[in-house]
Motif scaffolding. Structure first.
Motif, PDB file in Angstrom:
ATOM      1  N   SER A 109       0.825  -1.215   0.000  1.00  0.00           N
ATOM      2  CA  SER A 109       0.000   0.000   0.000  1.00  0.00           C
ATOM      3  C   SER A 109       0.853   1.256   0.000  1.00  0.00           C
ATOM      4  N   VAL A 110       2.160   1.123   0.260  1.00  0.00           N
ATOM      5  CA  VAL A 110       3.056   2.278   0.228  1.00  0.00           C
ATOM      6  C   VAL A 110       4.082   2.082  -0.873  1.00  0.00           C
ATOM      7  N   SER A 111       4.636   3.192  -1.348  1.00  0.00           N
ATOM      8  CA  SER A 111       5.675   3.165  -2.364  1.00  0.00           C
ATOM      9  C   SER A 111       6.697   4.234  -2.023  1.00  0.00           C
ATOM     10  N   TYR A 112       7.797   4.220  -2.748  1.00  0.00           N
ATOM     11  CA  TYR A 112       8.854   5.198  -2.499  1.00  0.00           C
ATOM     12  C   TYR A 112       8.948   6.134  -3.690  1.00  0.00           C
ATOM     13  N   ASP A 113       8.796   7.429  -3.429  1.00  0.00           N
ATOM     14  CA  ASP A 113       8.937   8.446  -4.468  1.00  0.00           C
ATOM     15  C   ASP A 113      10.402   8.876  -4.491  1.00  0.00           C
ATOM     16  N   HIS A 114      11.144   8.406  -5.494  1.00  0.00           N
ATOM     17  CA  HIS A 114      12.580   8.687  -5.546  1.00  0.00           C
ATOM     18  C   HIS A 114      12.876  10.143  -5.847  1.00  0.00           C
ATOM     19  N   ALA A 115      11.957  10.830  -6.501  1.00  0.00           N
ATOM     20  CA  ALA A 115      12.158  12.252  -6.769  1.00  0.00           C
ATOM     21  C   ALA A 115      12.069  13.063  -5.484  1.00  0.00           C
ATOM     22  N   LEU A 116      11.125  12.686  -4.605  1.00  0.00           N
ATOM     23  CA  LEU A 116      10.989  13.384  -3.322  1.00  0.00           C
ATOM     24  C   LEU A 116      11.935  12.814  -2.259  1.00  0.00           C
ATOM     25  N   GLY A 117      12.333  11.574  -2.446  1.00  0.00           N
ATOM     26  CA  GLY A 117      13.110  10.906  -1.409  1.00  0.00           C
ATOM     27  C   GLY A 117      12.266  10.591  -0.199  1.00  0.00           C
ATOM     28  N   LEU A 118      10.972  10.235  -0.428  1.00  0.00           N
ATOM     29  CA  LEU A 118      10.032  10.000   0.664  1.00  0.00           C
ATOM     30  C   LEU A 118       9.150   8.794   0.361  1.00  0.00           C
ATOM     31  N   TRP A 119       8.745   8.112   1.428  1.00  0.00           N
ATOM     32  CA  TRP A 119       7.709   7.087   1.303  1.00  0.00           C
ATOM     33  C   TRP A 119       6.346   7.756   1.224  1.00  0.00           C
ATOM     34  N   VAL A 120       5.487   7.226   0.397  1.00  0.00           N
ATOM     35  CA  VAL A 120       4.136   7.763   0.214  1.00  0.00           C
ATOM     36  C   VAL A 120       3.156   6.596   0.189  1.00  0.00           C
ATOM     37  N   GLY A 121       1.871   6.920   0.416  1.00  0.00           N
ATOM     38  CA  GLY A 121       0.835   5.911   0.302  1.00  0.00           C
ATOM     39  C   GLY A 121       0.064   5.696   1.580  1.00  0.00           C
ATOM     40  N   GLU A 122      -0.961   4.874   1.493  1.00  0.00           N
ATOM     41  CA  GLU A 122      -1.826   4.584   2.629  1.00  0.00           C
ATOM     42  C   GLU A 122      -1.027   3.894   3.727  1.00  0.00           C
ATOM     43  N   GLY A 123      -1.004   4.519   4.898  1.00  0.00           N
ATOM     44  CA  GLY A 123      -0.239   3.990   6.017  1.00  0.00           C
ATOM     45  C   GLY A 123       0.941   4.861   6.403  1.00  0.00           C
ATOM     46  N   ILE A 124       1.310   5.821   5.559  1.00  0.00           N
ATOM     47  CA  ILE A 124       2.374   6.777   5.899  1.00  0.00           C
ATOM     48  C   ILE A 124       1.763   7.907   6.712  1.00  0.00           C
ATOM     49  N   GLU A 125       2.240   8.101   7.945  1.00  0.00           N
ATOM     50  CA  GLU A 125       1.601   9.038   8.866  1.00  0.00           C
ATOM     51  C   GLU A 125       1.568  10.471   8.345  1.00  0.00           C
ATOM     52  N   ASN A 126       2.634  10.906   7.701  1.00  0.00           N
ATOM     53  CA  ASN A 126       2.717  12.308   7.270  1.00  0.00           C
ATOM     54  C   ASN A 126       2.335  12.487   5.809  1.00  0.00           C
ATOM     55  N   CYS A 127       1.505  11.573   5.266  1.00  0.00           N
ATOM     56  CA  CYS A 127       1.179  11.667   3.839  1.00  0.00           C
ATOM     57  C   CYS A 127       0.430  12.962   3.511  1.00  0.00           C
ATOM     58  N   ARG A 128      -0.380  13.466   4.442  1.00  0.00           N
ATOM     59  CA  ARG A 128      -1.105  14.723   4.172  1.00  0.00           C
ATOM     60  C   ARG A 128      -0.140  15.906   4.110  1.00  0.00           C
ATOM     61  N   ASP A 129       0.886  15.889   4.956  1.00  0.00           N
ATOM     62  CA  ASP A 129       1.900  16.944   4.882  1.00  0.00           C
ATOM     63  C   ASP A 129       2.637  16.886   3.547  1.00  0.00           C
ATOM     64  N   ILE A 130       2.888  15.683   3.053  1.00  0.00           N
ATOM     65  CA  ILE A 130       3.557  15.535   1.758  1.00  0.00           C
ATOM     66  C   ILE A 130       2.689  16.131   0.656  1.00  0.00           C
ATOM     67  N   ALA A 131       1.375  15.879   0.727  1.00  0.00           N
ATOM     68  CA  ALA A 131       0.461  16.431  -0.275  1.00  0.00           C
ATOM     69  C   ALA A 131       0.420  17.950  -0.217  1.00  0.00           C
ATOM     70  N   THR A 132       0.492  18.514   0.991  1.00  0.00           N
ATOM     71  CA  THR A 132       0.421  19.965   1.158  1.00  0.00           C
ATOM     72  C   THR A 132       1.694  20.656   0.681  1.00  0.00           C
ATOM     73  N   ASN A 133       2.837  20.046   0.919  1.00  0.00           N
ATOM     74  CA  ASN A 133       4.120  20.699   0.676  1.00  0.00           C
ATOM     75  C   ASN A 133       4.699  20.448  -0.710  1.00  0.00           C
ATOM     76  N   ASN A 134       4.034  19.599  -1.510  1.00  0.00           N
ATOM     77  CA  ASN A 134       4.571  19.264  -2.827  1.00  0.00           C
ATOM     78  C   ASN A 134       3.464  19.282  -3.884  1.00  0.00           C
ATOM     79  N   THR A 135       3.850  19.607  -5.100  1.00  0.00           N
ATOM     80  CA  THR A 135       2.923  19.550  -6.230  1.00  0.00           C
ATOM     81  C   THR A 135       3.041  18.167  -6.865  1.00  0.00           C
ATOM     82  N   LEU A 136       2.001  17.359  -6.699  1.00  0.00           N
ATOM     83  CA  LEU A 136       2.044  15.968  -7.127  1.00  0.00           C
ATOM     84  C   LEU A 136       0.900  15.666  -8.083  1.00  0.00           C
ATOM     85  N   THR A 137       1.102  14.669  -8.916  1.00  0.00           N
ATOM     86  CA  THR A 137       0.065  14.250  -9.870  1.00  0.00           C
ATOM     87  C   THR A 137      -0.731  13.065  -9.337  1.00  0.00           C
TER      88      THR A 137
END
Length: 787
Positions: A629-657
């Motif tokens: 359910s999670v993956s690694y975004d190599h461009a951001l250098g961050l884990w993303v996906g369902e189950g990542i606690e700070n995923c909403r912060d990642i969405a707020t701080n980055n422009t993602l598709t």
């Protein structure tokens, strides 16, 4: 404190051999015990104990299992448990030739270490207390192994914590059953490539009510050199002797009195730093003595090794020595109550340690040479110390011919190291011998003329760096035999003083369609305790999280077994779900799902050579897919996906598709979708035997965190073939084993984050090589005798 290898281990074993040779009680056996081979008919009726915690036949066992017999070990030329693992279905393995031997992922569940498979020796857990790792290397003697039981799927309802993906159980021979009123002695000596030397011996006997069993092993090897490995740019003597990178680690002016030059290299016990060395020294003892219903036993092993090609050589010197050890003493009692109930009691004391040297060059720039190179250097000493005591009692009650009830209780107290005790490392790391004034004094730059070697860790772990935990557990299961059905249902409750309680049920229904056909329907659950290395063991560069929750597993499986005259077919279809997955960064991160098919076939045919015994062998096929359910975004250098606690912060701080909080349904990686293993054993005559084994692994996507995953790079398919030729004369036999017979160039997937990348024109991008080069062709000559 850096562990010292006992200098006289090999001498002790050899002297023991000489004493046994000279003993008048040692009698020459008529034939080797390992010649006893199971027929296909016998295989279904072989007794196993791992599936339900009681003795039952393989056909009755509520699990998918592979049994490796003593005859298999002999014919295939296995000399260590890691060789066995590489031939098994359902395992994706990485041979690191570094820290801990083989890292293997059972049924598609990729982890930093082999932590989710329970390792047993005669039913006693031998996973490391601090890593939770099953240590699969040269540490176990195989000379007195009766069989190896390999079980697939969660068994938490019987074993409690950490029986998460399956079980490997080493079952030793018991002289009470094999040598009534007699003694035996066996010795196996090996010598081969890379200056490898090994001795593996076994002894035992039974006299009236006294029985003893002993097996012991010593292994020494320089392991494959760089020229003996597949090419990989970050495994390089040029990097190891690069003074721009390593500075005073390999050219320290303070050591000039020790050499003709103005500076000398630092070194380990066996070798200087600045060149590739990967020494490996291991030994192990399995022993027990029984009188009437009491058995006193020991399980003890020690391994020391270099780091080999596991880490890129612009970051780590492989000649630094690391160790793991295990020491268990136990007392068993087997009793009966009114001839209907069996009560088996186990009292056990256990110690585990690990540590040694770690020599690091942390890059501060991408340059490999010249004034632009920036490296922060350390020569550090690491250590953990862990111990526990255990009381365990299991019960079996035959209520009737159709109904058996079993259960048990467990009490275990553990004293565990929290943070690594690491001296000579960065100031923020715990060091037992540091003072506020000396913290961080072992850190140097590549441009410095000297590096300070700090005092070793203290011999006793300070109380402030220890944690005390308790485990309590109880289970009950019932087995009904009703006409053509065998039904098993059980449930277990466990409570831990740190993470609380968990309940795990289990159920199975086995239908005997005919004498030759069996259908098994299985449901199993389990939980995995967070390992202390991830709870508290963090240091600069590695996270720790004392709030980790246990992982949970749920498995559904359908097994079809069909026996023909010449074939035994065993097919599994399974699907599993895993929640609260613990990643290498020490956080619970979402869920995984796996589905797969495993075919385990064994065959036996008449030999085309007149007068020779039957040709036998196996054919295994594995298909596995694991989604995360999670993956690694190599461009951001961050884990993303369902189950990542700070995923909403990642969405707020980055422009993602994409939505970084959604279920990514990403392929986990490092799991080959297809694997085929096959083996053929061809007796030529009574004296000569030829065994061939082949393993084909399909190309596979690399792990989500692996730097090469961002390039859509896969680990290419490969085929390896091993051969073992045995010649026997009375009680003496000699064997020649060839590994990687056709000199295949191939790689295993990198361990941990596998983030080095493959841009060899600059410094590596992260710790752990993205691919690990494997050895070319090698040879081993063995000689065996039994008395």
């Amino acid at each position: 404190m850096t562990k010292e290898q006992p200098d006289h281990t090999a001498a002790v074993l050899l002297c023991s051999s000489a004493l046994l040779f000279g003993s008048p009680e040692v009698a020459l056996g008529d034939e080797l015990d390992t010649l006893m081979e199971l027929s296909l008919e016998d295989l279904l009726d072989v007794t196993v104990s791992s599936a339900s915690g009681i003795e039952e036949t393989l056909r009755d066992a509520p699990a998918a299992m592979v049994i490796i017999s003593a005859a298999d070990i002999r014919q295939r030329g296995y000399t260590s448990i890691d060789e066995v693992i590489l031939d098994l279905p359902g395992f994706d393995s990485t041979v690191t030739n570094g820290n801990g031997g083989v890292i293997t992922y059972q049924r598609g569940y990729r982890t930093p270490l082999t932590q989710r498979t329970l390792m047993l020796v005669n039913g006693i857990v031998d996973n490391h207390l601090w890593y939770h790792e099953a240590t699969l290397s040269k540490n176990y003697p195989l000379s007195n192994i009766a069989r190896i039981e390999v079980l697939y799927g969660p068994v938490g309802a019987v074993y409690g914590p950490n029986a998460f993906l399956g079980i490997i159980n080493l079952v030793t021979s018991d002289a009470k059953e094999t040598h009534q009123n007699n003694d035996f002695f066996k010795v196996h000596v090996q010598s081969g490539s890379y200056d490898t030397q090994s001795i593996d011996l076994a002894a035992g006997g039974n006299h009236d009510k006294l029985t003893y069993n002993l097996s012991a092993k010593y292994y020494s090897s320089d392991e494959a050199d760089i020229d003996d490995l597949a090419p990989w740019g970050f495994v390089s003597n040029e990097l190891l002797r690069n003074r721009d990178i390593w500075g005073p680690v390999i050219y320290d002016t303070a050591l000039s009195a020790k050499c003709a030059a103005d500076g000398c290299p630092h070194g380990s016990k066996y070798h200087d730093f600045g060149a590739y060395h990967d020494p490996q020294r291991e030994w192990g003892i399995l022993a027990d003595a029984g009188f009437k219903n009491l058995t006193l036993g020991v399980i003890k092993w020690d391994m020391q090794h270099g780091w080999g090609p596991q880490y890129p050589h612009d970051r780590a010197q492989p000649a630094a020595q690391w160790y793991r050890d295990s020491e268990q003493y136990y007392l068993r009692h087997a009793g009966t109550l009114k001839n209907k109930a069996q009560i088996n009691t186990l009292l056990l004391s256990r110690k585990n340690g690990n540590g040694g040297y770690w020599v690091e060059s942390f890059p501060g720039s991408t340059a490999l040479s010249g004034p632009e190179v920036v490296s922060t250097l350390t020569i550090s000493h690491w250590r953990t110390s862990n111990k526990s005591w255990l009381f365990k009692q299991d019960y079996e009650f035959d209520y009737s011919e159709q109904l058996k009830i079993s259960g048990g209780i467990k009490f275990e107290d553990k004293e565990l190291t929290k943070a690594y005790d690491a001296c000579g490392y960065f100031a923020e790391t715990f060091c037992s011998s540091d003072t506020p004034e000396t913290a961080g004094d072992g850190v140097a730059l590549n441009t410095d003329n000297t590096i300070n070697i700090q005092p070793d860790t203290l011999s006793r772990m300070p109380d402030e760096n220890l944690a005390s935990l308790t485990d309590r557990g109880a289970y009950i299961q019932a087995i009904w035999n009703i006409n053509d059905w065998r039904v098993n249902a059980g449930i277990r409750y466990d409570k831990n003083s740190l993470y609380g309680s968990t309940t795990n049920p289990r159920a199975s229904a086995i239908y005997f369609l005919s004498d030759k056909t069996t259908i098994k329907m299985l449901y199993g659950t389990a939980f995995q305790e967070p390992a202390p290395i991830q709870l508290w063991g963090g240091w600069s560069g590695r996270s720790a999280n004392p709030d980790l929750k246990p992982e949970k597993a749920e498995n559904f499986e359908l097994i079809y077994m069909y026996q023909q005259d010449n074939w035994l077919h065993d097919l599994s279809l399974f699907t599993a779900r895993y929640d609260d997955v613990v990643k290498e960064e020490a956080e619970n991160a979402g869920k995984r799902s796996t589905y797969g098919l495993e075919y385990r076939g064994k065959f036996e045919f008449s030999n085309f050579i007149t007068g020779a015994a039957n040709i036998s062998g196996y054919l295994f096929y594995t298909h596995t897919k694991t989604k995360s359910s999670v993956s690694y975004d190599h461009a951001l250098g961050l884990w993303v996906g369902e189950g990542i606690e700070n995923c909403r912060d990642i969405a707020t701080n980055n422009t993602l598709t994409y939505n970084p909080c959604q279920d990514m349904n990403a392929e986990l990686g490092d799991i080959a979708p297809h694997k085929i293993s096959a083996g053929f054993n061809v007796p030529v005559n009574e004296a000569l035997n030829v065994n061939l084994r082949a393993n084909w692994v399909s190309s596979k996507p690399l792990y989500l965190r692996n730097t090469l995953r961002a390039k859509d790079r896969e680990n290419d398919a490969y085929l390896t073939v091993d051969a073992n030729i045995i010649y026997r004369f009375e009680s003496f036999e000699v064997a020649l084993k060839v590994k990687n017979l056709f000199d295949e160039t191939y790689y295993h997937s990198g361990a941990e984050a596998a983030a080095s990348g493959d841009d060899f024109e600059q410094r590596s991008q992260g710790w752990a090589n993205s691919l690990i080069p494997q050895p070319k062709r090698s040879f081993m000559l063995s000689m065996s005798m039994q008395f």
